[in-house]
Structures are given as structure tokens and as C-alpha cells.
Design an enzyme around this catalytic site. Structure first.
Site, mmCIF file in Angstrom:
data_model
loop_
_atom_site.group_PDB
_atom_site.id
_atom_site.type_symbol
_atom_site.label_atom_id
_atom_site.label_comp_id
_atom_site.label_asym_id
_atom_site.label_seq_id
_atom_site.Cartn_x
_atom_site.Cartn_y
_atom_site.Cartn_z
ATOM 1 N N MET A 21 -49.602 -36.305 8.721
ATOM 2 C CA MET A 21 -48.658 -36.539 9.687
ATOM 3 C C MET A 21 -48.971 -38.030 10.145
ATOM 4 O O MET A 21 -48.636 -38.149 11.254
ATOM 5 C CB MET A 21 -48.935 -35.492 10.940
ATOM 6 C CG MET A 21 -48.556 -34.139 10.311
ATOM 7 S SD MET A 21 -48.105 -33.186 11.683
ATOM 8 C CE MET A 21 -49.648 -33.007 12.672
ATOM 9 N N GLY A 22 -49.553 -38.695 9.182
ATOM 10 C CA GLY A 22 -49.908 -40.170 9.482
ATOM 11 C C GLY A 22 -51.151 -40.344 10.387
ATOM 12 O O GLY A 22 -52.090 -39.449 10.491
ATOM 13 N N GLY A 27 -60.868 -39.718 6.654
ATOM 14 C CA GLY A 27 -60.755 -38.181 6.089
ATOM 15 C C GLY A 27 -59.462 -37.957 5.341
ATOM 16 O O GLY A 27 -59.616 -37.761 4.178
ATOM 17 N N HIS A 28 -58.324 -38.579 5.577
ATOM 18 C CA HIS A 28 -57.295 -38.727 4.905
ATOM 19 C C HIS A 28 -57.418 -39.543 3.549
ATOM 20 O O HIS A 28 -57.171 -39.270 2.624
ATOM 21 C CB HIS A 28 -56.138 -39.286 5.483
ATOM 22 C CG HIS A 28 -55.586 -38.638 6.631
ATOM 23 N ND1 HIS A 28 -55.613 -38.971 7.981
ATOM 24 C CD2 HIS A 28 -54.840 -37.396 6.900
ATOM 25 C CE1 HIS A 28 -55.189 -38.362 8.847
ATOM 26 N NE2 HIS A 28 -54.541 -37.248 8.351
ATOM 27 N N GLN A 52 -44.168 -27.516 13.912
ATOM 28 C CA GLN A 52 -45.539 -26.773 13.798
ATOM 29 C C GLN A 52 -46.071 -27.240 15.483
ATOM 30 O O GLN A 52 -47.599 -26.710 15.524
ATOM 31 C CB GLN A 52 -46.413 -27.415 12.685
ATOM 32 C CG GLN A 52 -46.750 -28.838 12.949
ATOM 33 C CD GLN A 52 -47.506 -29.057 11.454
ATOM 34 O OE1 GLN A 52 -46.810 -29.420 10.488
ATOM 35 N NE2 GLN A 52 -48.917 -29.207 11.453
ATOM 36 N N SER A 177 -57.202 -37.030 13.669
ATOM 37 C CA SER A 177 -56.233 -38.129 14.145
ATOM 38 C C SER A 177 -56.294 -37.923 15.885
ATOM 39 O O SER A 177 -55.890 -38.718 16.648
ATOM 40 C CB SER A 177 -55.001 -37.908 13.790
ATOM 41 O OG SER A 177 -54.794 -38.034 12.594
HETATM 42 O O1 PAF Z 1 -52.505 -31.196 8.009
HETATM 43 C C1 PAF Z 1 -51.386 -31.810 8.465
HETATM 44 O O2 PAF Z 1 -51.532 -32.826 8.736
HETATM 45 C C2 PAF Z 1 -50.295 -30.951 8.695
HETATM 46 O O3 PAF Z 1 -50.663 -29.612 9.257
HETATM 47 C C3 PAF Z 1 -49.484 -31.134 7.199
HETATM 48 C C4 PAF Z 1 -50.251 -30.209 6.225
HETATM 49 C C5 PAF Z 1 -49.129 -32.367 7.002
HETATM 50 C C6 PAF Z 1 -48.077 -30.278 7.552
HETATM 51 O O4 PAF Z 1 -47.254 -30.889 8.430
#
Ligand code: PAF
Length: 271
Positions: A21-22, A27-28, A52, A177
Site C-alpha cells: 500500500m506504498g 521491510g518492504h 480493507q 508504515s
Molecule cells: O499488507 C498490505 O500492505 C496489504 O494488506 C496488501 C497485501 C498490499 C493488500 O492491500
């Protein structure tokens, strides 16, 4: 995205997807680097998925850092960023929901109604568009990882879901984040999550088998942080996420704790 994935696949290349989600952090980047090494063509999706979020304030406050994110993607060898708009993902008349029964009911699912349906619905769409051979997720969202793995198997999605270890700050706080929202005092007290996990692990590895004893000791660590408010702390079967009374097989402790208006989650294996 569909056309690009078709082109890459027909050239015989292997596609990896890292859904995000940017607001990318280290970690990403560890997920991105892992995916980069496994595939010929690396896609990172950046989409703040309204489906979500159970609270509008959380959706509005979610950090959006497109410039920094796209620079980091270039530095880490990402071939394509898939950043759809909300109306293109959920146009007028959109009516489908993907639900994974059971696994989504406890832990975060019990406190965030509709959250995991929103996750599985968007991830199914991201998989449909990016057509990856592999998709990489973090174990910090352990329940999410389990649910997505189940969905992928149940719906014959022809790809491998890979879970990667949680990256932590030097003092042990799980990277998230949402950490940017913590005040200095909250940031200091947020360490109670890691300390509670450490306490539980120490007891489990010292031979304690009674889950109530372990949970009580871990909860006391959180209670020692005056700014922290526990949402849940649970010890579950590491595979099916069922709550445990005794540690007889692989177990995981998972927790959600509020620091002010910021909700943090963390989890770790106990044995
Ligand atoms: O973990 C996340 O950042 C979100 O839940 C995902 C998997 C990108 C889905 O929107």
C-alpha cells in the site's frame, strides 16, 4: 497491467509481485530484494485499498509517499509499479467479495470487521492483473499471509506465495508504515510488543506449556507501558491459527496494541 503481464509471460519470463500500500520502508525493500532475486520481471503494486480499512480516519491518515516510493522502486530494480486508481479497481457496480472462512475470524479478524475480505478481494484482483509466478508477503501480517496462501490454493491460482521474516528497527520494533504516527513517547513504549513476545518465547523455550501462564506474563509486559492499550494477545496454532490452551506443537503469539491512535501488530514463533 494485463497487457504487460501477458507480454512478459509470452516472452517466457518469470514474474514476481510484491503487493504493497506504498509508504515503503526497509521491510518492504527486503521483500522487493527477495522477489528481485527470484524472477525476471518484478512488479510492485502500490494501492491504498479502501476495502480493507474498517475506519475512515485510518484510511485518510494512511501515509501516501508516491515520489519516495517510486524512487526506492527504481533503486531496487523494480520493472513496473502497478498503481491503479480506486475507481478503476472498484468501478460502479463492483459486487464481488472473496472470503476465506475460518482463518480470518480470530486475531485481527475479530477486531476489524471486513478487513480480511477487503485484503483477499484486492489481492485476488492484483494477482489477476499482474499474473505473477510468485508473490512475496511479510510475516508481520502473519494472519494475512496464511489467509492469502489458503485463498491461492483454494482458488487454483497458479502461483507460489512466499512469506518473509519481519524486519525490525535496531531496538526490536517491527517496521511498519504506521510507525511514523507515533509520538516520541509512544515510539519508546511501542517496544512493549517486542518485549512481550520475548517474554513469551523465553517461557516457552524454558519448558512452560500452559498458554494462560504465557499470555498472562506477556500481557503484564504490555501493562507496564502506560500509553499502551492491548486489543488482543493470543497464542495460536502456527498453521491453522486456532487458539491453543497448551503448547504441544508449533505455536505463534500474535498481538495488537494501540499507542494513542496508532494500532500496531506483531507476532513471533514461540517454539
Ligand atoms: O499488507 C498490505 O500492505 C496489504 O494488506 C496488501 C497485501 C498490499 C493488500 O492491500
Amino acid at each position: 497491467m494485463h497487457a504487460l503481464s501477458d507480454e512478459v509471460r509470452s516472452a517466457g519470463k518469470r514474474i514476481a509481485l510484491v503487493p504493497t500500500m506504498g509508504a515503503l520502508h526497509a521491510g518492504h525493500l527486503s521483500l522487493i530484494d527477495h522477489a528481485r532475486a527470484q524472477a525476471d520481471f518484478l512488479v510492485v503494486s502500490i494501492f491504498v485499498n479502501p476495502l480493507q480499512f474498517d475506519r475512515d480516519a485510518d484510511l485518510d491518515a494512511y501515509p501516501r509517499t508516491w515520489e519516495a516510493d517510486s524512487a526506492l522502486c527504481s533503486e531496487h530494480g523494480v520493472d513496473a509499479i502497478y498503481a491503479p486508481t480506486v475507481p478503476s479497481m472498484y468501478p460502479q457496480g463492483f459486487a464481488t467479495k472473496v472470503t476465506v472462512a475460518g482463518l480470518g475470524q480470530g486475531l485481527c479478524g475479530a477486531h476489524r470487521p471486513g478487513h480480511f475480505d477487503g485484503v483477499t478481494t484486492v489481492v485476488a484482483k492484483l494477482f489477476g492483473a499482474a499474473k505473477p509466478h510468485i508473490a512475496v508477503f511479510g510475516q508481520k501480517d502473519y494472519q494475512q499471509l496464511k489467509i492469502i496462501t489458503r485463498m491461492t490454493a483454494d482458488l487454483d491460482m497458479d502461483l507460489e506465495v512466499i512469506g518473509r521474516p519481519t524486519l525490525r528497527e535496531a531496538d526490536g520494533l517491527a517496521m511498519s508504515s504506521r510507525n511514523v504516527h507515533l509520538s516520541p513517547e509512544e515510539r519508546a513504549q511501542a517496544l512493549c510488543l517486542r518485549r512481550a513476545l520475548d517474554k513469551a518465547r523465553e517461557l516457552a523455550q524454558g519448558g512452560e506449556r500452559d498458554v494462560e501462564t504465557i499470555k498472562t506474563a506477556a500481557a503484564q509486559v504490555v501493562e507496564g507501558a502506560p500509553l499502551a492499550r492491548m486489543e488482543y494477545l493470543e497464542v495460536v496454532d502456527a498453521d491453522n491459527l486456532a487458539p491453543l490452551a497448551r503448547l504441544d506443537g508449533p505455536a505463534r503469539m500474535a498481538m495488537a496494541v494501540w499507542l494513542g491512535t496508532t494500532r500496531l501488530i506483531d507476532n513471533d514463533a514461540l517454539n
